[in-house]
Design an enzyme around this catalytic site. Structure first.
Site, PDB file in Angstrom:
ATOM      1  N   ARG A   7       0.829  -1.213   0.000  1.00 55.21           N
ATOM      2  CA  ARG A   7       0.000   0.000   0.000  1.00 55.21           C
ATOM      3  C   ARG A   7       0.863   1.263   0.000  1.00 55.21           C
ATOM      4  O   ARG A   7       0.456   2.302  -0.508  1.00 55.21           O
ATOM      5  CB  ARG A   7      -0.970   0.003   1.177  1.00 55.21           C
ATOM      6  CG  ARG A   7      -0.322  -0.075   2.543  1.00 55.21           C
ATOM      7  CD  ARG A   7      -1.378   0.034   3.634  1.00 55.21           C
ATOM      8  NE  ARG A   7      -0.833  -0.273   4.948  1.00 55.21           N
ATOM      9  CZ  ARG A   7      -1.308   0.234   6.078  1.00 55.21           C
ATOM     10  NH1 ARG A   7      -2.318   1.075   6.065  1.00 55.21           N
ATOM     11  NH2 ARG A   7      -0.781  -0.099   7.238  1.00 55.21           N
ATOM     12  N   SER A  33      -5.272   4.943   5.416  1.00 54.75           N
ATOM     13  CA  SER A  33      -4.985   3.512   5.337  1.00 54.75           C
ATOM     14  C   SER A  33      -4.532   3.080   3.950  1.00 54.75           C
ATOM     15  O   SER A  33      -3.629   2.255   3.815  1.00 54.75           O
ATOM     16  CB  SER A  33      -6.229   2.710   5.718  1.00 54.75           C
ATOM     17  OG  SER A  33      -6.678   3.096   7.000  1.00 54.75           O
ATOM     18  N   GLU A  54     -18.875   4.490  -0.785  1.00 52.79           N
ATOM     19  CA  GLU A  54     -18.129   3.826  -1.863  1.00 52.79           C
ATOM     20  C   GLU A  54     -18.900   3.812  -3.179  1.00 52.79           C
ATOM     21  O   GLU A  54     -18.306   3.930  -4.259  1.00 52.79           O
ATOM     22  CB  GLU A  54     -17.789   2.387  -1.441  1.00 52.79           C
ATOM     23  CG  GLU A  54     -16.875   2.294  -0.227  1.00 52.79           C
ATOM     24  CD  GLU A  54     -17.588   2.519   1.098  1.00 52.79           C
ATOM     25  OE1 GLU A  54     -18.843   2.477   1.123  1.00 52.79           O
ATOM     26  OE2 GLU A  54     -16.908   2.736   2.114  1.00 52.79           O
ATOM     27  N   PHE A  79     -14.442  -2.985   0.820  1.00 52.81           N
ATOM     28  CA  PHE A  79     -15.482  -1.974   0.646  1.00 52.81           C
ATOM     29  C   PHE A  79     -15.673  -1.596  -0.826  1.00 52.81           C
ATOM     30  O   PHE A  79     -16.716  -1.067  -1.193  1.00 52.81           O
ATOM     31  CB  PHE A  79     -15.202  -0.749   1.512  1.00 52.81           C
ATOM     32  CG  PHE A  79     -15.073  -1.081   2.972  1.00 52.81           C
ATOM     33  CD1 PHE A  79     -15.933  -1.987   3.570  1.00 52.81           C
ATOM     34  CD2 PHE A  79     -14.068  -0.508   3.741  1.00 52.81           C
ATOM     35  CE1 PHE A  79     -15.802  -2.322   4.909  1.00 52.81           C
ATOM     36  CE2 PHE A  79     -13.936  -0.831   5.084  1.00 52.81           C
ATOM     37  CZ  PHE A  79     -14.796  -1.736   5.677  1.00 52.81           C
ATOM     38  N   HIS A 104      -5.661  -3.546   1.953  1.00 57.53           N
ATOM     39  CA  HIS A 104      -6.035  -4.479   3.016  1.00 57.53           C
ATOM     40  C   HIS A 104      -6.684  -5.749   2.455  1.00 57.53           C
ATOM     41  O   HIS A 104      -7.651  -6.275   3.011  1.00 57.53           O
ATOM     42  CB  HIS A 104      -6.976  -3.809   4.023  1.00 57.53           C
ATOM     43  CG  HIS A 104      -6.326  -2.696   4.806  1.00 57.53           C
ATOM     44  ND1 HIS A 104      -5.715  -1.626   4.198  1.00 57.53           N
ATOM     45  CD2 HIS A 104      -6.190  -2.499   6.141  1.00 57.53           C
ATOM     46  CE1 HIS A 104      -5.235  -0.812   5.128  1.00 57.53           C
ATOM     47  NE2 HIS A 104      -5.506  -1.313   6.312  1.00 57.53           N
ATOM     48  N   ASP A 112      -8.010  -7.317  12.351  1.00 65.98           N
ATOM     49  CA  ASP A 112      -9.345  -6.745  12.146  1.00 65.98           C
ATOM     50  C   ASP A 112     -10.391  -7.843  11.942  1.00 65.98           C
ATOM     51  O   ASP A 112     -11.585  -7.623  12.140  1.00 65.98           O
ATOM     52  CB  ASP A 112      -9.362  -5.811  10.929  1.00 65.98           C
ATOM     53  CG  ASP A 112      -8.916  -4.401  11.286  1.00 65.98           C
ATOM     54  OD1 ASP A 112      -8.941  -4.070  12.486  1.00 65.98           O
ATOM     55  OD2 ASP A 112      -8.548  -3.655  10.376  1.00 65.98           O
ATOM     56  N   ARG A 162      -2.010  -4.619   3.494  1.00 69.20           N
ATOM     57  CA  ARG A 162      -1.801  -3.733   4.640  1.00 69.20           C
ATOM     58  C   ARG A 162      -0.406  -3.905   5.251  1.00 69.20           C
ATOM     59  O   ARG A 162       0.255  -2.933   5.578  1.00 69.20           O
ATOM     60  CB  ARG A 162      -2.841  -4.048   5.719  1.00 69.20           C
ATOM     61  CG  ARG A 162      -2.655  -3.245   6.989  1.00 69.20           C
ATOM     62  CD  ARG A 162      -3.577  -3.721   8.115  1.00 69.20           C
ATOM     63  NE  ARG A 162      -3.512  -2.835   9.256  1.00 69.20           N
ATOM     64  CZ  ARG A 162      -2.562  -2.867  10.178  1.00 69.20           C
ATOM     65  NH1 ARG A 162      -1.588  -3.756  10.083  1.00 69.20           N
ATOM     66  NH2 ARG A 162      -2.573  -2.020  11.197  1.00 69.20           N
TER      67      ARG A 162
END
Lengths: 311, 279
Positions: A7, A33, A54, A79, A104, A112, A162
């Protein structure tokens, strides 16, 4: 070996792309993020914040692109999936060059838990006509390939990760990468290991272990899931005669699915698929989950031996 | 060049009404020929489209993609017969093209599609997406320093899609004064009356609550429509929406206020009656 997260390469690519005044960044709150925030800090005038929305982000990006801009829209991989139909009908169908980045991705995302661990993104975006789907293995290749996307006149989906994993490329070696062409990292004729994303470093470790046991493998960083490098797979089928695919993604429909579809239609040969075996993830450290789910270096070694025995 | 047009009702209203009648005839003929399509929501929208295309939009059939054109975004893309009929009137497409509605290989796709039809700027067909697209187009115009405007048509049933309100929030946040919305408020959706499917209550107060400038008009009164378009242009500090009260199937007696003609074509006998009424 240096560790890095892919990322970060997305964020640095946006900074390098900023010299093109048509490049705009579109965010749905998670710029910290996805690392698009790096662009926001230096170019707030070309960063469009849409809040946590989104679906809206996808079509706003389409509107910008049809007006001559080059939108890079990012959020978590999971998402983006919420807006799949917007991507399908609003971006891919009219072939509008919007570049979507889902960060991610995969169970390596870790603690998470399953709600944040997309394990189906590569599969769903691969089904869309006009879409390019990439999943680079480290920050340097993510930066290099993201910059290439800006010149494409069609939409794309990029998955980044991530967490930090061993860096695969340096500034020199990365320059051979090309969207749509797999990169051969090691060469051997007993088995071909086709990997993507954070699993490329695992595949290389497995290759070292296999070599110590007298088994020679070819490891490919298949950073482009679509269009898949059929030419390379054909060559490796002749050379190695069997394959292992390795991905931090469901074994259904992603890299393993794509390779299986190609092989079975053209040159059937033994294939073992390493990935998430049709279940959701859970909270835990990424490396712990890889061991639990059969995705560790040892599992790759074992699958390689199995597939060779099936030749 | 300014895109603003001083309307002042200098247009020949009778001619606009006649144009809308010709469009209505094409709408019922198109859907009859195809034995499919959405006549009801096309007939409710057509007066507004005629006013917009004939008096306001800066567009050129000789150069449909000119960069500084205004954009009309038909978000309720099933009302494609209305769009095709006005594009024919404007000279973007031919009468033969109208005959290709819903026919394989024809440029008039079932739902409006920018990849197939000159003059169409948005590929619709899935409700709720056009306002977001219009927002993107409007943000681009602002970044370009262009005076071009975006006009988005939504349906009242379409307002049930959550994405509409995502875009409504974002448009106010970004103060897109060049974004204009017209809601074709015909009170009927696919299955039944909106009030029976999911009541929308006071639509105008919803938009006001989101921070939009709001006006209401009779969507079949040409003078009121022209006034509403003029008003949209007068609002420049924030996005503006006109709630146009319309009648689904307007102009054809048996289609008016009849949910059955949301997505059903007239048969031979019904076509004859409709064309007689639209003389």
């Amino acid at each position: 070996m240096t560790n890095a997260a892919s990322r970060d390469g997305y964020g640095s690519a946006l900074i390098k792309l900023a010299s093109d005044p048509k490049v705009v960044v579109v965010e749905a709150d998670l710029g910290k993020s996805t690392k698009s925030q790096l662009f926001r800090k230096s170019h707030p005038d070309r960063t469009i914040s849409l809040g946590i929305s989104e679906q809206n982000m996808m079509l706003v990006s389409a509107g910008l692109a049809t007006s001559g801009y080059k939108p890079f829209a990012s959020t978590f991989a999971i998402f983006t999936e919420r807006a799949f139909e917007q991507v399908r009908n609003g971006i891919a169908r009219p072939n509008i060059p919007v570049h979507i980045c889902g960060s991610h991705g995969g169970v390596h995302t870790g603690t998470d838990g399953s709600s944040a661990q997309s394990i189906e993104d590569l599969a769903i975006y691969r089904t869309l006509p006009n879409m390019t789907v990439i999943h680079p293995s480290d920050d340097i290749s993510t930066e290099f390939l993201t910059i290439q996307l800006a010149d494409m006149n069609s939409p794309s989906y990029t998955r980044t990760a991530r967490n930090k994993t061993p860096r695969i490329y340096d500034e020199h070696s990365v320059t051979k990468l090309q969207i749509g062409k797999g990169a051969i990292l090691t060469e051997g004729s007993d088995v071909a290991i086709i990997a993507c994303g954070v699993m490329v470093s695992k595949a290389l470790q497995a290759s070292d272990e296999l070599k110590s046991q007298g088994i020679n493998s070819t490891v490919v960083d298949m950073h482009t899931i679509k269009p898949l490098d059929h030419e390379l797979l054909t060559q490796l089928s002749d050379k190695c005669g069997c394959f292992v695919t390795v991905e931090d993604h469901s074994i259904i429909g992603g890299l393993g699915g794509a390779v299986a579809e190609f092989l079975v239609s053209n040159m059937p040969c033994p294939l073992e698929r390493i990935g998430v075996n049709d279940h959701f993830g859970e909270s835990g450290q990424g490396e712990e989950l890889f061991i639990k789910y059969g995705m560790s270096v040892e599992h790759i070694v074992s699958s390689a031996k199995t597939v060779i025995s099936r030749k | 060049m300014s895109n603003k047009v001083d309307i002042n009702h200098q247009f020949d209203v009778d001619e606009l009404i006649e144009t809308a009648k010709r469009c209505r005839r094409e709408i019922v003929k198109m859907t009859h020929r195809a034995s499919a399509g959405h006549p009801g929501g096309s007939l409710s929208a057509i007066d507004i489209l005629v006013a917009l295309y004939k008096t306001r939009l800066n567009i050129d059939p000789e150069s449909p993609k000119q960069q500084n054109r205004d954009r009309f975004i038909m978000s309720k893309g099933h009302a494609s017969p209305a769009v095709y009929s006005i594009l024919y009137e404007m000279g973007f497409i031919s009468h033969d093209d109208l005959n290709s509605f819903r026919v394989m290989g024809g440029i008039c796709q079932g739902h409006v599609d920018m990849k197939w039809t000159p003059g169409v700027d948005f590929s619709a067909g899935s409700l709720g997406m056009g306002l977001s697209f219009g927002l993107g187009v409007s943000l681009a115009a602002t970044m370009d320093g262009s005076s071009r405007n975006s006009f988005v048509m939504l349906g009242d049933g379409e307002l049930q899609e959550g994405q509409i309100w995502e875009a409504a929030m974002a448009a106010v946040h970004h103060e897109t004064g060049n974004l204009n919305v017209i809601v074709d408020c015909n009170r009927i959706q696919n299955d039944d009356f909106v009030d029976n499917q999911l009541r929308m209550f006071d639509i105008a107060s919803k938009w006001r609550g989101f921070g939009w400038a709001v006006m209401e008009c009779d969507g079949h009164d040409m003078r009121e429509i022209l006034t509403a378009i003029e008003w949209l242009d007068s609002v420049t500090d924030r996005p503006a929406v006109v709630i146009a009260h319309t009648i689904k199937g307007k102009g054809v007696s048996f289609m008016e206020n009849n949910p059955s003609f949301h997505g059903a074509a007239p048969n031979d006998e019904q076509l004859a009656i409709a064309l007689e009424e639209l003389k």
